[in-house]
Design an enzyme around this catalytic site. Structure first.
Site, PDB file in Angstrom:
ATOM      1  N   PRO A   2      -9.919  -9.732 -25.548  1.00 59.22           N
ATOM      2  CA  PRO A   2      -9.362 -11.093 -25.604  1.00 59.22           C
ATOM      3  C   PRO A   2      -8.923 -11.591 -24.230  1.00 59.22           C
ATOM      4  CG  PRO A   2      -8.478  -9.721 -27.363  1.00 59.22           C
ATOM      5  CD  PRO A   2      -9.233  -8.811 -26.454  1.00 59.22           C
ATOM      6  N   GLU A   3      -9.018 -12.893 -24.043  1.00 57.51           N
ATOM      7  CA  GLU A   3      -8.665 -13.496 -22.762  1.00 57.51           C
ATOM      8  C   GLU A   3      -7.282 -14.128 -22.823  1.00 57.51           C
ATOM      9  OE1 GLU A   3     -11.813 -15.200 -20.615  1.00 57.51           O
ATOM     10  OE2 GLU A   3     -13.363 -14.314 -21.875  1.00 57.51           O
ATOM     11  N   LYS A  51      -3.373 -10.366 -20.065  1.00 55.62           N
ATOM     12  CA  LYS A  51      -3.826  -9.828 -21.346  1.00 55.62           C
ATOM     13  C   LYS A  51      -2.819  -8.858 -21.948  1.00 55.62           C
ATOM     14  CE  LYS A  51      -8.613 -10.405 -19.905  1.00 55.62           C
ATOM     15  NZ  LYS A  51      -9.968  -9.809 -19.848  1.00 55.62           N
ATOM     16  N   ARG A 250     -19.889  -6.073 -17.164  1.00 52.26           N
ATOM     17  CA  ARG A 250     -19.623  -7.054 -18.199  1.00 52.26           C
ATOM     18  C   ARG A 250     -20.729  -8.115 -18.131  1.00 52.26           C
ATOM     19  NH1 ARG A 250     -14.164  -7.302 -19.249  1.00 52.26           N
ATOM     20  NH2 ARG A 250     -14.722  -8.501 -21.106  1.00 52.26           N
TER      21      ARG A 250
END
Length: 261
Positions: A2-3, A51, A250
């Protein structure tokens, strides 16, 4: 993972759910914290830093959690009798007489004195979800490795905290910057952080998550997750390629025309 926009929304939801009411359940199912029972304490609010989540308690301690790739906090009405919640993926249970917050698959958990929170965050860059981020510090951190690809650098939480693959893609697309351009070749890098902050805060503050401001299905990003579909600006097909160093690569989505090498 999650960002920053997601984590800020989670922090706000935990703050509302726990609402300074005494905990009737305060279970930490984490090996190093198994002997701690938070029952009877009150939450005085949860904040996010990049985060990371910091749930502050009225005894002067803070519960620090991180979702990693698969974690989540679920909020549900407190059941009577209480739910056993015996599943092995349940890592924390914080409940009042009204709401119960269940931490599932949490990837990190610490219990520290609130005044020592900084010890958990010292390796992180400035929080881009803050009301007024320290953009100058982020730029200084960024320029410490001038030959590094800008996309890889933006994902590095020690440069600035909060950006993940979505806002890497959306920010660089907005500025027409190729993810593999060297940091030294990026003009006005502060503007990248300012854009990432603006996009993430808009998403966190809106009715639902969106990097574009448009909440319609299929319209919440310009490039991220849109491989093989037309760029919303020039109609060139969006491509994706791994960025970073193994095993930490990523996916980076970009438009070859709008963001040339």
């Amino acid at each position: 993972m999650p960002e920053g926009d997601v984590l800020l929304r989670v922090a706000r939801r935990l703050s509302l759910a726990l609402g300074e009411r005494p905990l009737v359940r305060g279970e930490l199912r984490w090996p190093s914290l198994a002997g701690h029972d938070l029952t009877g304490l009150r939450s005085v609010g949860t904040v996010s830093y990049g985060k990371h989540l910091l749930t502050r308690l009225d005894d002067g301690r803070t519960l620090h959690t991180h979702l990693r790739m698969d974690g989540s906090w679920q909020v549900r009405h407190t059941a009577d009798p209480p739910e056993p919640l015996r599943r092995p993926n349940v890592r924390a249970v914080l409940g009042t007489d009204q709401w119960t917050c269940v931490g599932l698959q949490l990837g990190m958990m610490d219990l520290v004195r609130t005044r020592d929170e900084s010890s958990l965050l010292r390796q992180l860059g400035p929080d881009l979800m803050a009301d007024e981020p320290d953009f100058e510090r982020a730029v200084i951190n960024l320029r410490a490795a001038p030959e590094r690809p800008i996309g890889e650098a933006l994902l590095d939480q020690s440069v600035a905290a909060g950006i993940g693959t979505i806002y890497l893609a959306e920010t660089l697309w907005a500025h027409r910057v190729n993810p593999w351009r060297a940091v030294s070749g990026v003009n006005r890098p502060r503007e990248l952080f300012e854009t990432a902050h603006r996009l993430m805060r808009r998403s966190a503050d809106g009715p639902s998550l969106t990097a574009t401001g448009d909440t319609r299905a299929g319209h919440t990003t310009h490039v991220h997750g849109r491989e093989g579909r037309g760029c919303r600006r020039c109609r060139t097909l969006i491509v994706v390629a791994p960025i970073g160093v193994e095993p930490m690569t990523r996916p980076a989505y970009y438009c070859p025309t709008c963001q040339p090498d």
